[in-house]
Structures are given as structure tokens and as C-alpha cells.
Enzyme design. Sequence first.
Site, PDB file in Angstrom:
ATOM      1  CD  GLU A  99       0.687 -23.378 -29.801  1.00 39.65           C
ATOM      2  OE1 GLU A  99       0.389 -22.820 -30.872  1.00 39.65           O
ATOM      3  OE2 GLU A  99       0.005 -23.269 -28.756  1.00 39.65           O
TER       4      GLU A  99
ATOM      5  CE  LYS B 262      -2.863 -23.284 -33.142  1.00 41.31           C
ATOM      6  NZ  LYS B 262      -2.318 -22.396 -32.084  1.00 41.31           N
TER       7      LYS B 262
ATOM      8  CB  CYS C 106      -2.866 -24.381 -29.073  1.00 45.98           C
ATOM      9  SG  CYS C 106      -3.180 -23.199 -27.729  1.00 45.98           S
TER      10      CYS C 106
ATOM     11  CB  VAL D 283      -3.969 -17.231 -23.678  1.00 43.46           C
ATOM     12  CG1 VAL D 283      -2.494 -17.361 -24.029  1.00 43.46           C
ATOM     13  CG2 VAL D 283      -4.803 -17.131 -24.953  1.00 43.46           C
ATOM     14  CG  MET D 284      -8.955 -17.741 -24.626  1.00 38.69           C
ATOM     15  SD  MET D 284     -10.256 -17.679 -25.897  1.00 38.69           S
ATOM     16  CE  MET D 284     -10.004 -19.248 -26.744  1.00 38.69           C
TER      17      MET D 284
END
Length: 266
Positions: free
Chosen positions: A38, A109, A146, A173-174
Site C-alpha cells: 500500500e 480503498k 490493507c 500495523v496490527m
Amino acid sequence: MKIGYLQFHPELGNPAKNIEKIKYLLKDKEFDLMVLPELANTGYLFNTKEELIKLSEKAGEGNFYNSLFEIAKTKNAHLISGFAESDAENIYNSAMLVSPEGIKGIYRKVHLFDEEKKLFTPGNYGLKTFSISTKNETVKIGIMICFDWAFPEAARTLALQGSQIICHPSNLVMPYCQKAMFARAVENRIFIITANRYGTDVSGEKSISFTGGSVMLDYSGNYLASAPVDKDEVFIAGINPGDALNKFINPNNNLFEDRKEEFYYN
């Protein structure tokens, strides 16, 4: 068919350096379909929309697109990459599908994550499946970006449209997605490529770190690859996309034919 992901650390605000890194990592590679992360052209952590506007491109125009197009022509291959897309006053968190003939499709997105909502306009194209022609066959692919992973309806919609491969540019990020993609693959009997980035973006007093660990799964949920969390990696595997057309998990159960839509919440 040879499919793959490219995991790297895009430098914030430096599209020229990022495309040079992509070219370097792919220079000796042979593939039919390659998925990049991304926002691979810009990096991720921006404080204002004005910062993004300076680095965004119109679909099918600009240096980043032109560079991917040259790779696609040279390799006779397809690439899918996230990028910041400008369209009039709007900036979209988008992914482009680039073929040897040019731009083949755009996905914007739908499910924006956290502070992306302050910078990007939500996608307005919906979830679409695209057909690509490789050396020996025509294959249907779907694109998510994402945080779309957290909504099972996204992958299911693409699978119901006939997608055999879901391509998933990400800046995760998770720590959940890489595990959750097992379920997305199994419940849809579909190949999945999650191309993540790694590293940390720093902008003023803000910083955000990414999990790396790009993954590729087959239609039975087998992990064909799992990248390291902190290194560049290009992984390529040979698959038979036709395997994803068979939705039977046993002689009596077809995952799509057995759906009971009348009982599902709308």
C-alpha cells in the site's frame, strides 16, 4: 502461473527513491503477477492533505505509474501497487493494476483506517474483479487494500465475482491480518497475496511502525510464504489459478452453493 509479493520499506515522501528500490529488487526476477505494498510510492505517515497532494498522481499518469509500466512491458508481466491517487480535489488510497499494455484497473480503498479518514476520500469504485491474460491463460483477480481484510464481506464479494487470486497491498500495523488471511483463503477457496511493508515512518512528533511479514496462501489455507518482519523480500511461487474455481470442500459441500442468503443479516 508465477505470482509473488515485494516487501520493502518505502521512504516517506520520496517516490523517486522508492521506485528505484522496486526496480532494483525486481531486476532479475521473472513473474506473471507481482504485488507491492500500500502507498508504495509515498510512504504512509502524513500530517496534512497538502503534503499528500504534492506526492499523489492521477491514475495512469506520473513517474510512478510510468516506471511500473516500463517494468510490466520489460517483464511481460502484471504489477499491482498501492499509491496515492489524485482526482480533482480528492485524494484516494488506491491500488493500480498495470499490464504490459498500460493501466488495467484501479481500486480505491473502501475501508479507511484510523487517521486515513482525515486525509483520504473513501473509495467510490466498489470491489471489482479484473481479468488478466498471462502467457497461457486468463485469470481473474480481485484487489483489496490493507484494512479491508477486517471485513470478510470484501473478500467474499471478490470471490463471488469469480476472483481466483486476491491481491492485497498493505501497510499493516496490527498483528492480526497475517493470521486472519488463513480464514479468508479457506472460506473462499482462493489464493491470497498480502504484500506488506516494514519499518517506521516518522513525521514531526508522530511515528508509526509496520509489521512486515508479507504472506502468500493457497486456496486450502496453506502458507506458501511468510516474509521476515524487518527485511526486504521478493517471493515468487508457481500456482495453478484454476484450483480456485473448485469450491467443493468435500463431495457434498460447495462453499458457494451451500450459502443461505435468506438467513444472513443485511
